[in-house]
Enzyme design. Structure first.
Site, PDB file in Angstrom:
ATOM      1  N   ARG A  29       0.817  -1.223   0.000  1.00 12.20           N
ATOM      2  CA  ARG A  29       0.000   0.000   0.000  1.00 12.20           C
ATOM      3  C   ARG A  29       0.846   1.266   0.000  1.00 12.20           C
ATOM      4  O   ARG A  29       0.494   2.255   0.637  1.00 12.20           O
ATOM      5  CB  ARG A  29      -0.958   0.035   1.205  1.00 12.20           C
ATOM      6  CG  ARG A  29      -2.094  -0.959   1.142  1.00 12.20           C
ATOM      7  CD  ARG A  29      -3.262  -0.443   0.314  1.00 12.20           C
ATOM      8  NE  ARG A  29      -4.254  -1.488   0.141  1.00 12.20           N
ATOM      9  CZ  ARG A  29      -5.419  -1.530   0.769  1.00 12.20           C
ATOM     10  NH1 ARG A  29      -5.763  -0.570   1.583  1.00 12.20           N
ATOM     11  NH2 ARG A  29      -6.244  -2.521   0.541  1.00 12.20           N
ATOM     12  N   ARG A  33      -3.891   6.700   0.568  1.00 15.66           N
ATOM     13  CA  ARG A  33      -4.433   7.892   1.220  1.00 15.66           C
ATOM     14  C   ARG A  33      -3.464   8.655   2.131  1.00 15.66           C
ATOM     15  O   ARG A  33      -3.740   9.793   2.474  1.00 15.66           O
ATOM     16  CB  ARG A  33      -5.689   7.521   2.017  1.00 15.66           C
ATOM     17  CG  ARG A  33      -6.910   7.384   1.116  1.00 15.66           C
ATOM     18  CD  ARG A  33      -8.126   7.000   1.909  1.00 15.66           C
ATOM     19  NE  ARG A  33      -7.964   5.651   2.433  1.00 15.66           N
ATOM     20  CZ  ARG A  33      -8.799   5.079   3.292  1.00 15.66           C
ATOM     21  NH1 ARG A  33      -9.831   5.754   3.753  1.00 15.66           N
ATOM     22  NH2 ARG A  33      -8.601   3.847   3.699  1.00 15.66           N
ATOM     23  N   ARG A  42      -7.311  11.175  -6.386  1.00 16.62           N
ATOM     24  CA  ARG A  42      -8.506  10.410  -6.005  1.00 16.62           C
ATOM     25  C   ARG A  42      -9.757  11.294  -6.101  1.00 16.62           C
ATOM     26  O   ARG A  42     -10.790  10.863  -6.610  1.00 16.62           O
ATOM     27  CB  ARG A  42      -8.307   9.879  -4.582  1.00 16.62           C
ATOM     28  CG  ARG A  42      -9.507   9.287  -3.901  1.00 16.62           C
ATOM     29  CD  ARG A  42      -9.708   7.835  -4.315  1.00 16.62           C
ATOM     30  NE  ARG A  42     -10.498   7.098  -3.350  1.00 16.62           N
ATOM     31  CZ  ARG A  42     -11.830   7.079  -3.339  1.00 16.62           C
ATOM     32  NH1 ARG A  42     -12.506   7.759  -4.216  1.00 16.62           N
ATOM     33  NH2 ARG A  42     -12.466   6.363  -2.438  1.00 16.62           N
ATOM     34  N   ASP A  79      -6.909  -3.106  -7.448  1.00 14.87           N
ATOM     35  CA  ASP A  79      -7.434  -3.701  -6.212  1.00 14.87           C
ATOM     36  C   ASP A  79      -7.732  -5.171  -6.460  1.00 14.87           C
ATOM     37  O   ASP A  79      -7.968  -5.579  -7.602  1.00 14.87           O
ATOM     38  CB  ASP A  79      -8.698  -2.976  -5.746  1.00 14.87           C
ATOM     39  CG  ASP A  79      -9.016  -3.320  -4.286  1.00 14.87           C
ATOM     40  OD1 ASP A  79      -8.375  -2.740  -3.396  1.00 14.87           O
ATOM     41  OD2 ASP A  79      -9.864  -4.200  -4.047  1.00 14.87           O
ATOM     42  N   TYR A 156     -15.015 -11.732   0.374  1.00 17.48           N
ATOM     43  CA  TYR A 156     -15.727 -10.494   0.021  1.00 17.48           C
ATOM     44  C   TYR A 156     -16.938 -10.790  -0.869  1.00 17.48           C
ATOM     45  O   TYR A 156     -17.981 -10.156  -0.750  1.00 17.48           O
ATOM     46  CB  TYR A 156     -14.780  -9.508  -0.678  1.00 17.48           C
ATOM     47  CG  TYR A 156     -13.717  -8.951   0.261  1.00 17.48           C
ATOM     48  CD1 TYR A 156     -13.990  -7.848   1.064  1.00 17.48           C
ATOM     49  CD2 TYR A 156     -12.467  -9.541   0.362  1.00 17.48           C
ATOM     50  CE1 TYR A 156     -13.038  -7.345   1.938  1.00 17.48           C
ATOM     51  CE2 TYR A 156     -11.514  -9.046   1.228  1.00 17.48           C
ATOM     52  CZ  TYR A 156     -11.793  -7.946   2.020  1.00 17.48           C
ATOM     53  OH  TYR A 156     -10.854  -7.462   2.889  1.00 17.48           O
TER      54      TYR A 156
HETATM   55  O1  1CP Z   1       0.258   0.603  -3.331  1.00 16.92           O
HETATM   56  C1  1CP Z   1      -0.580  -0.319  -3.249  1.00 16.92           C
HETATM   57  O2  1CP Z   1      -0.357  -1.347  -2.623  1.00 16.92           O
HETATM   58  C2  1CP Z   1      -1.878  -0.067  -3.951  1.00 16.92           C
HETATM   59  C3  1CP Z   1      -2.535  -1.218  -4.618  1.00 16.92           C
HETATM   60  C4  1CP Z   1      -3.533  -1.981  -3.718  1.00 16.92           C
HETATM   61  C5  1CP Z   1      -3.405  -3.304  -3.305  1.00 16.92           C
HETATM   62  C6  1CP Z   1      -2.209  -4.227  -3.498  1.00 16.92           C
HETATM   63  C7  1CP Z   1      -4.783  -1.512  -3.248  1.00 16.92           C
HETATM   64  C8  1CP Z   1      -5.327  -0.160  -3.439  1.00 16.92           C
HETATM   65  N1  1CP Z   1      -5.435  -2.566  -2.645  1.00 16.92           N
HETATM   66  C9  1CP Z   1      -4.616  -3.671  -2.640  1.00 16.92           C
HETATM   67  C10 1CP Z   1      -4.907  -5.005  -2.123  1.00 16.92           C
HETATM   68  C11 1CP Z   1      -6.123  -5.258  -1.325  1.00 16.92           C
HETATM   69  N2  1CP Z   1      -7.372  -4.703  -1.459  1.00 16.92           N
HETATM   70  C12 1CP Z   1      -6.210  -6.242  -0.314  1.00 16.92           C
HETATM   71  C13 1CP Z   1      -5.079  -7.200   0.053  1.00 16.92           C
HETATM   72  C14 1CP Z   1      -4.023  -6.570   0.873  1.00 16.92           C
HETATM   73  C15 1CP Z   1      -4.441  -6.099   2.253  1.00 16.92           C
HETATM   74  O3  1CP Z   1      -4.848  -6.929   3.078  1.00 16.92           O
HETATM   75  O4  1CP Z   1      -4.337  -4.888   2.479  1.00 16.92           O
HETATM   76  C16 1CP Z   1      -7.515  -6.230   0.198  1.00 16.92           C
HETATM   77  C17 1CP Z   1      -8.068  -7.112   1.327  1.00 16.92           C
HETATM   78  C18 1CP Z   1      -8.254  -5.259  -0.521  1.00 16.92           C
HETATM   79  C19 1CP Z   1      -9.697  -4.926  -0.375  1.00 16.92           C
HETATM   80  C20 1CP Z   1      -9.875  -3.499  -0.077  1.00 16.92           C
HETATM   81  N3  1CP Z   1      -9.772  -2.520  -1.023  1.00 16.92           N
HETATM   82  C21 1CP Z   1     -10.046  -2.893   1.189  1.00 16.92           C
HETATM   83  C22 1CP Z   1     -10.148  -3.614   2.543  1.00 16.92           C
HETATM   84  C23 1CP Z   1     -11.567  -3.844   2.892  1.00 16.92           C
HETATM   85  C24 1CP Z   1     -11.790  -4.447   4.264  1.00 16.92           C
HETATM   86  O5  1CP Z   1     -12.153  -3.698   5.167  1.00 16.92           O
HETATM   87  O6  1CP Z   1     -11.641  -5.674   4.450  1.00 16.92           O
HETATM   88  C25 1CP Z   1     -10.093  -1.500   0.981  1.00 16.92           C
HETATM   89  C26 1CP Z   1     -10.317  -0.425   1.989  1.00 16.92           C
HETATM   90  C27 1CP Z   1      -9.899  -1.288  -0.435  1.00 16.92           C
HETATM   91  C28 1CP Z   1      -9.801   0.020  -1.127  1.00 16.92           C
HETATM   92  C29 1CP Z   1      -8.437   0.399  -1.524  1.00 16.92           C
HETATM   93  N4  1CP Z   1      -7.609  -0.368  -2.338  1.00 16.92           N
HETATM   94  C30 1CP Z   1      -6.427   0.292  -2.556  1.00 16.92           C
HETATM   95  C31 1CP Z   1      -6.512   1.565  -1.876  1.00 16.92           C
HETATM   96  C32 1CP Z   1      -5.450   2.620  -1.885  1.00 16.92           C
HETATM   97  C33 1CP Z   1      -7.759   1.608  -1.222  1.00 16.92           C
HETATM   98  C34 1CP Z   1      -8.326   2.781  -0.437  1.00 16.92           C
HETATM   99  C35 1CP Z   1      -9.280   3.481  -1.353  1.00 16.92           C
HETATM  100  C36 1CP Z   1      -9.446   4.936  -1.159  1.00 16.92           C
HETATM  101  O7  1CP Z   1     -10.332   5.307  -0.367  1.00 16.92           O
HETATM  102  O8  1CP Z   1      -8.773   5.756  -1.832  1.00 16.92           O
END
Ligand code: 1CP
Length: 350
Positions: A29, A33, A42, A79, A156
């Site tokens: 990540r 944010r 964003r 994602d 999910y």
């Molecule tokens: O730099 C990076 O790593 C960005 C790429 C990336 C990756 C590898 C994002 C962007 N998401 C992920 C993987 C991801 N997404 C996982 C596996 C890794 C981990 O456990 O963190 C999972 C479970 C998700 C699902 C997801 N997407 C969640 C979690 C939900 C939960 O509560 O269980 C969330 C909040 C997202 C949104 C997301 N994805 C990525 C970002 C930067 C965000 C935040 C979005 C925003 O509001 O801007």
């Protein structure tokens, strides 16, 4: 110059268990944010998926942390939930709420999903982002593609959102394992297609995120976490024999050793709770390790972050090793702490 030569990239060398001049570093990540420049793009993009599906935006936010910190690897901005979205289960990202899907709870719901062939068509913009990144990234930066592991993506799809206990997916997996297996099998095939398309577009390494692997009891872990990963690794290596594959079976504890041996992955990403000493003694002879600083130490910064980062380096740094966090960067992380951490890793020597 030959700095663009894959043979010279520090991260690829570590993954191939070759000696490196210093420990390579990137952070899960690393785009997101906590960076003001991410929040700006964003806001401009509108929705989170608009960001993922618009190559101009996705390329820009992927490059932001590389410009700031010069990490050894860049992870494609996307994602894990673009896969269900492409398969016809739309994903909405609500501000402050995370992802929301219409839950699939019966076999009919699996049958109603689109065939795996739609992946390459629907996710074209993601592959276009990869093609652009291979041109715009610095020559020494390795481009990592990724996908969610089938079990984690299934939690999910079945739960409709993130949950602390993955109860909905477990209920199905325990009540009707053979039926639930159909969803896992579909996700294995979809993941192979999605990762293959990323490799064809230019990613040099892939990482599979099994965020919720550790919530499964051993027998279910073997069936729904380990076995799908083995199938994915075998299929990818048949197509791309030199492709390094990293796994992140978060929370798997001592089951991690069996997982690493059986899947024969090139590298394992260690979660925060994993003991670096145990990992050195039980896992590092099997392949490259990656990890595992607590993301909340990165929020705190200061002497405690330094002390614990150095302890990880002193234990695992002889390699093969890639410095990373034990889970993703959290939004409240001060960006200057990331710069401090990168300096600590760069300054460390065996
Ligand atoms: O730099 C990076 O790593 C960005 C790429 C990336 C990756 C590898 C994002 C962007 N998401 C992920 C993987 C991801 N997404 C996982 C596996 C890794 C981990 O456990 O963190 C999972 C479970 C998700 C699902 C997801 N997407 C969640 C979690 C939900 C939960 O509560 O269980 C969330 C909040 C997202 C949104 C997301 N994805 C990525 C970002 C930067 C965000 C935040 C979005 C925003 O509001 O801007």
């Amino acid at each position: 110059m030959t700095s663009a030569n894959a043979a010279e990239k520090r991260l690829l060398k570590a993954l191939k268990r070759q000696p490196v001049d210093r420990v390579p570093v990137w952070l899960m990540r690393q785009a997101g944010r906590y960076l003001p420049e991410y929040r700006k793009v964003r806001a401009e993009a509108g929705g989170f998926l608009d960001l993922c599906y618009t190559p101009d935006f996705a390329e820009e936010v992927t490059l932001q942390p590389i410009r700031r910190y010069g990490f050894d690897a860049s992870i494609l901005f996307s994602d894990i939930l673009v896969v269900p979205d492409a398969l016809g289960q739309p994903v909405a990202f609500k501000e402050g709420e995370g992802p929301v899907l219409e839950p699939i709870t019966h076999a009919d719901g699996i049958a109603a999903l689109k065939p795996v062939a739609v992946i390459r068509e629907k996710l074209q913009p993601v592959y276009e982002t990869v093609r652009r990144l291979r041109i715009s990234l610095p020559a020494e930066t390795t481009l990592i593609g990724f996908a969610g592991a089938p079990w984690t993506v299934a939690t999910y799809m079945v739960g409709g959102r993130g949950s602390p206990d993955q109860a909905a997916a477990k209920a199905w997996a325990y009540r009707a394992p053979d039926e639930f297996q159909k969803l896992i099998d579909l996700l294995v095939a979809a993941t192979i297609e999605h990762l293959s398309a990323q490799v064809e577009a230019g990613v040099e390494v892939v990482q599979l995120f099994d965020t919720w692997a550790g919530s499964l009891p051993e027998l279910s872990f073997e069936r729904f976490a380990l076995k799908p990963m083995l199938e994915i690794r075998v299929a990818l290596k048949a197509r791309f024999p030199d492709l390094p594959v990293i796994g992140f079976p978060r929370g798997a504890g001592p089951m991690t050793a069996q997982y690493f041996r059986a899947t024969k992955l090139d590298a394992l990403s260690l979660d925060t709770a994993m003991s670096p000493g145990w990992a050195r003694d039980n896992l590092q002879s099997l392949g490259c390790l990656q990890g595992n600083l607590d993301p909340l130490l990165l929020v705190a910064g200061g002497p405690e972050m330094r002390r614990q980062a150095l302890a990880i380096l002193d234990t695992l740094g002889k390699g093969p090793f890639i410095f990373n966090l034990g889970h993703g960067i959290v939004p409240q992380t001060p960006p200057e702490h990331v710069a401090e951490l990168v300096e600590i890793v760069r300054g460390w020597r065996v």
